[in-house]
Scaffold this motif. Structure first.
Motif, short mmCIF file in Angstrom:
data_model
loop_
_atom_site.label_atom_id
_atom_site.label_comp_id
_atom_site.label_asym_id
_atom_site.label_seq_id
_atom_site.Cartn_x
_atom_site.Cartn_y
_atom_site.Cartn_z
N MET A 1 0.85 -1.18 0.00
CA MET A 1 0.00 0.00 0.00
C MET A 1 0.89 1.23 0.00
N ARG A 2 0.55 2.15 -0.90
CA ARG A 2 1.29 3.41 -0.99
C ARG A 2 0.32 4.57 -0.84
N VAL A 3 0.73 5.58 -0.08
CA VAL A 3 -0.10 6.76 0.14
C VAL A 3 0.66 7.97 -0.37
N PHE A 4 0.06 8.65 -1.35
CA PHE A 4 0.61 9.87 -1.91
C PHE A 4 -0.08 11.05 -1.24
N GLY A 5 0.70 11.94 -0.65
CA GLY A 5 0.11 13.08 0.04
C GLY A 5 1.17 14.07 0.46
N LEU A 6 0.84 14.82 1.48
CA LEU A 6 1.76 15.80 2.07
C LEU A 6 1.83 15.55 3.56
N LYS A 7 3.02 15.69 4.11
CA LYS A 7 3.19 15.51 5.56
C LYS A 7 2.39 16.54 6.33
N SER A 8 2.17 17.70 5.75
CA SER A 8 1.46 18.77 6.44
C SER A 8 -0.06 18.72 6.24
N CYS A 9 -0.56 17.75 5.50
CA CYS A 9 -1.99 17.66 5.18
C CYS A 9 -2.73 16.91 6.30
N ASP A 10 -3.71 17.57 6.91
CA ASP A 10 -4.48 16.96 7.99
C ASP A 10 -5.21 15.70 7.53
N PRO A 26 1.67 1.46 5.43
CA PRO A 26 1.76 2.13 4.12
C PRO A 26 3.11 2.78 3.88
N GLN A 27 3.51 2.75 2.62
CA GLN A 27 4.68 3.51 2.18
C GLN A 27 4.16 4.91 1.88
N VAL A 28 4.75 5.92 2.49
CA VAL A 28 4.29 7.29 2.33
C VAL A 28 5.17 8.01 1.32
N ILE A 29 4.52 8.58 0.31
CA ILE A 29 5.22 9.39 -0.69
C ILE A 29 4.77 10.83 -0.50
N ASP A 30 5.66 11.67 0.01
CA ASP A 30 5.35 13.09 0.17
C ASP A 30 5.58 13.73 -1.19
N VAL A 31 4.50 14.15 -1.83
CA VAL A 31 4.62 14.64 -3.20
C VAL A 31 5.45 15.90 -3.31
N ILE A 36 6.34 12.76 -7.75
CA ILE A 36 5.50 11.63 -8.16
C ILE A 36 6.18 10.99 -9.36
N ALA A 37 6.47 9.70 -9.26
CA ALA A 37 7.10 8.98 -10.38
C ALA A 37 6.20 9.06 -11.60
N GLU A 38 6.81 9.12 -12.77
CA GLU A 38 6.05 9.29 -14.02
C GLU A 38 4.99 8.21 -14.19
N PRO A 71 -3.21 20.32 -19.31
CA PRO A 71 -3.71 18.99 -18.93
C PRO A 71 -3.27 18.63 -17.50
N ALA A 72 -4.05 17.77 -16.86
CA ALA A 72 -3.80 17.39 -15.47
C ALA A 72 -2.38 16.86 -15.27
N ALA A 73 -1.90 16.03 -16.17
CA ALA A 73 -0.56 15.45 -16.01
C ALA A 73 0.51 16.53 -16.01
N GLU A 74 0.37 17.52 -16.89
CA GLU A 74 1.34 18.61 -16.94
C GLU A 74 1.29 19.45 -15.67
N LEU A 75 0.08 19.74 -15.20
CA LEU A 75 -0.07 20.54 -13.98
C LEU A 75 0.56 19.82 -12.79
N LEU A 76 0.30 18.52 -12.67
CA LEU A 76 0.83 17.77 -11.53
C LEU A 76 2.33 17.56 -11.61
N THR A 77 2.87 17.52 -12.81
CA THR A 77 4.32 17.43 -12.97
C THR A 77 4.97 18.74 -12.51
N ALA A 78 4.38 19.85 -12.92
CA ALA A 78 4.94 21.16 -12.58
C ALA A 78 4.64 21.55 -11.12
N HIS A 79 3.49 21.12 -10.61
CA HIS A 79 3.04 21.50 -9.26
C HIS A 79 2.47 20.27 -8.55
N PRO A 80 3.31 19.38 -8.03
CA PRO A 80 2.81 18.14 -7.42
C PRO A 80 1.86 18.38 -6.24
N THR A 81 1.95 19.53 -5.60
CA THR A 81 1.06 19.80 -4.46
C THR A 81 -0.38 20.05 -4.91
#
Length: 108
Positions: A1-10, A26-31, A36-38, A71-81
Motif C-alpha cells: 500500500m502506498r499513500v501519496f500526500g503531504l506531511k502537512s496535510c491533515d 503504508p509507504q508514504v510518498i510526500d509529493v 511523483i514517479a512518471e 492537462p492534469a498530467a502537466e499541472l501535476l508534474t509542474a506543481h505536485p502539491t
C-alpha cells in the motif's frame, strides 16, 4: 500500500493514522519532497482524470488562467502539491480522498 500526500496535510495524517491502526504499513510518498514517479502520475491521471487536480488549493488559486488550462498530467508534474489527496494505491486499486467509501474499501 502506498499513500501519496503531504506531511502537512491533515486529511493525509488522519488516513495514515487509521490505516496504521488497522494494521497496514503504508509507504508514504510526500509529493512535495519526493515528487511523483512518471508511471504513478500516469496511473493517477488515467484513473481520476481532471479530478486528480485540487482546484480548491492555494496553489491552484495562484496559477494564471493560461496555466489552469494545461492537462492534469502537466499541472501535476509542474506543481505536485496540486494533487487532490491522499491518493492511495492498494491491491491494484487506486483511491482518492479519505471519504467513507475509501475508508470502507481499505479498512473493511
Amino acid at each position: 500500500m502506498r499513500v501519496f500526500g503531504l506531511k502537512s496535510c491533515d486529511t493525509c495524517r488522519k488516513a495514515l493514522k487509521a490505516l496504521r491502526a488497522a494494521g497496514h504499513e503504508p509507504q508514504v510518498i510526500d509529493v512535495r519532497a519526493d515528487g511523483i514517479a512518471e508511471a504513478d502520475l500516469q496511473a493517477i491521471v488515467d484513473r481520476f482524470g481532471d479530478a486528480a487536480v485540487n482546484t480548491r488549493s492555494a496553489t491552484w488559486r495562484a496559477l494564471s488562467d493560461e496555466e489552469r488550462q494545461r492537462p492534469a498530467a502537466e499541472l501535476l508534474t509542474a506543481h505536485p502539491t496540486l494533487l487532490k489527496r491522499p491518493v492511495i494505491a492498494a491491491g491494484g486499486q487506486w483511491h482518492q480522498g479519505w471519504t467513507a467509501t475509501v475508508r470502507d474499501a481499505l479498512l473493511g
